[in-house]
Design a protein around this motif. Structure first.
Motif, PDB file in Angstrom:
ATOM      1  N   ALA A  62     -13.744  28.621 -14.931  1.00  0.00           N
ATOM      2  CA  ALA A  62     -12.455  28.700 -15.621  1.00  0.00           C
ATOM      3  C   ALA A  62     -11.288  28.228 -14.767  1.00  0.00           C
ATOM      4  N   ARG A  63     -11.526  27.868 -13.517  1.00  0.00           N
ATOM      5  CA  ARG A  63     -10.421  27.482 -12.640  1.00  0.00           C
ATOM      6  C   ARG A  63      -9.689  26.230 -13.095  1.00  0.00           C
ATOM      7  N   PRO A  64     -10.387  25.170 -13.552  1.00  0.00           N
ATOM      8  CA  PRO A  64      -9.623  23.979 -13.966  1.00  0.00           C
ATOM      9  C   PRO A  64      -8.626  24.267 -15.077  1.00  0.00           C
ATOM     10  N   GLY A  65      -9.001  25.127 -16.034  1.00  0.00           N
ATOM     11  CA  GLY A  65      -8.073  25.431 -17.115  1.00  0.00           C
ATOM     12  C   GLY A  65      -6.934  26.322 -16.685  1.00  0.00           C
ATOM     13  N   VAL A  66      -7.207  27.243 -15.747  1.00  0.00           N
ATOM     14  CA  VAL A  66      -6.160  28.164 -15.294  1.00  0.00           C
ATOM     15  C   VAL A  66      -5.255  27.501 -14.265  1.00  0.00           C
TER      16      VAL A  66
ATOM     17  N   LYS B  50      -8.702  31.788  -6.539  1.00  0.00           N
ATOM     18  CA  LYS B  50     -10.018  32.152  -6.025  1.00  0.00           C
ATOM     19  C   LYS B  50     -10.572  33.404  -6.697  1.00  0.00           C
ATOM     20  N   LEU B  51      -9.702  34.196  -7.300  1.00  0.00           N
ATOM     21  CA  LEU B  51     -10.155  35.391  -8.011  1.00  0.00           C
ATOM     22  C   LEU B  51     -10.687  35.067  -9.402  1.00  0.00           C
ATOM     23  N   VAL B  52     -10.434  33.845  -9.869  1.00  0.00           N
ATOM     24  CA  VAL B  52     -10.872  33.423 -11.201  1.00  0.00           C
ATOM     25  C   VAL B  52     -12.256  32.792 -11.077  1.00  0.00           C
TER      26      VAL B  52
ATOM     27  N   ARG C 117       0.915  28.179  -2.405  1.00  0.00           N
ATOM     28  CA  ARG C 117      -0.247  28.696  -1.682  1.00  0.00           C
ATOM     29  C   ARG C 117      -0.680  30.051  -2.237  1.00  0.00           C
ATOM     30  N   ILE C 118       0.277  30.853  -2.654  1.00  0.00           N
ATOM     31  CA  ILE C 118      -0.079  32.136  -3.270  1.00  0.00           C
ATOM     32  C   ILE C 118      -0.841  31.904  -4.569  1.00  0.00           C
ATOM     33  N   TRP C 119      -0.408  30.906  -5.336  1.00  0.00           N
ATOM     34  CA  TRP C 119      -1.101  30.592  -6.584  1.00  0.00           C
ATOM     35  C   TRP C 119      -2.511  30.061  -6.314  1.00  0.00           C
ATOM     36  N   GLU C 120      -2.659  29.219  -5.306  1.00  0.00           N
ATOM     37  CA  GLU C 120      -3.988  28.704  -4.970  1.00  0.00           C
ATOM     38  C   GLU C 120      -4.911  29.825  -4.503  1.00  0.00           C
ATOM     39  N   TRP C 121      -4.372  30.791  -3.777  1.00  0.00           N
ATOM     40  CA  TRP C 121      -5.201  31.930  -3.373  1.00  0.00           C
ATOM     41  C   TRP C 121      -5.586  32.776  -4.580  1.00  0.00           C
TER      42      TRP C 121
END
Length: 270
Positions: free
Chosen positions: A259-263, A253-255, A246-250
């Motif tokens: 670029a989110r699919p690649g990160v 949101k800063l990206v 959950r921390i990673w998913e939050w």
């Protein structure tokens, strides 16, 4: 009664003359309002009254000023574009480094927590497969991990303390060996000169007691910072082990959305 028709006739003729004068004045006013037409130029039939006509054909043409962007050479434009982007990038990196320096302890502690989490996360997964709840598996893994890390640190410190006397003896032997080498060297160093060097070194240490004390206090400060960073690392590791996804998913949101699919794939793979 005989004079009435004559009077009416004169009145009618005067009205006719007055109307003619009014028509003449209207014609003059209309002639004054017409646009000026140059000699030899034929006015446009579509030109309305009061509109400025087009310049005559014999008027010299004035060249339009070039676009400022087009007037600059292509190479200079490329250099300018690259230059201001490099300046923005350098400024961003400088600000980022200043921020990291200001919170250096937190950054180092969180980095250590990430490394510890990467090592302990497989253990949490195995314990969950054995049927342990997520919270209990996280607690057991964290406690065991910290105990193992503490034992490793204690073993290193114990080995250093055990070999400290041997290290001191080796340092003394090395100093004596260096002294003998200096006496037998071709530099013609005498024993009195070596003793003077040792005496000067001792005097320097005695006169710089405040600096040595300050260095000792600085060492205490470093130790306090180390313990603080250790506690922060333990605290961060516990949360990352328990709710890292959950921390990673939050954090995603800063990206930027593009670029989110690649990160997004970097977190689970890590």
């Amino acid at each position: 009664m005989s004079k009435l028709p004559g009077w009416l006739g004169r009145f009618g003729s005067e009205l006719t003359e007055l109307g003619a004068r009014l028509d003449e004045r209207r014609a003059r006013a209309a002639a004054d309002d017409e646009p000026f037409t140059a000699k030899g130029a034929v006015p446009d039939a579509d030109t309305e009254p009061g509109q400025v006509p087009a310049p005559p054909s014999y008027a010299p043409s004035v060249a339009a000023k070039p676009d400022p962007v087009a007037a600059i050479p292509w190479g200079m434009r490329v250099a300018a574009e690259a230059g201001w982007r490099l300046l923005v990038l350098a400024g961003t990196l400088w600000v980022l480094m200043r921020v990291i320096t200001a919170v250096e302890l937190v950054v180092l502690a969180f980095s250590a927590a990430l490394l510890i989490t990467a090592m302990l996360q497989p253990t949490v997964v195995r314990l969950k497969r054995f049927g342990l709840p997520h919270g209990l598996a996280t607690a057991v893994t964290a406690v065991l991990g910290f105990v193992v890390i503490g034992l490793v640190g204690w073993f290193v410190v114990w080995q250093v303390m055990e070999n400290l006397d041997t290290l001191s003896d080796r340092v003394r032997d090395g100093i004596d060996e260096l002294k003998r080498w200096a006496l037998d060297s071709p530099f013609h160093v005498t024993e009195s000169q070596i003793n003077d060097i040792a005496k000067n070194l001792s005097d320097t240490i005695g006169t710089n007691t405040e600096e040595i004390t300050s260095a000792g206090l600085q060492g205490v400060t470093v130790m306090v910072e180390f313990l603080t960073g250790l506690l922060l690392a333990m605290f961060s590791t516990l949360f990352l082990l328990y709710d890292g996804r959950r921390i990673w998913e939050w954090s995603l949101k800063l990206v930027p959305a593009a670029a989110r699919p690649g990160v997004a794939g970097a977190g689970p793979r890590a």
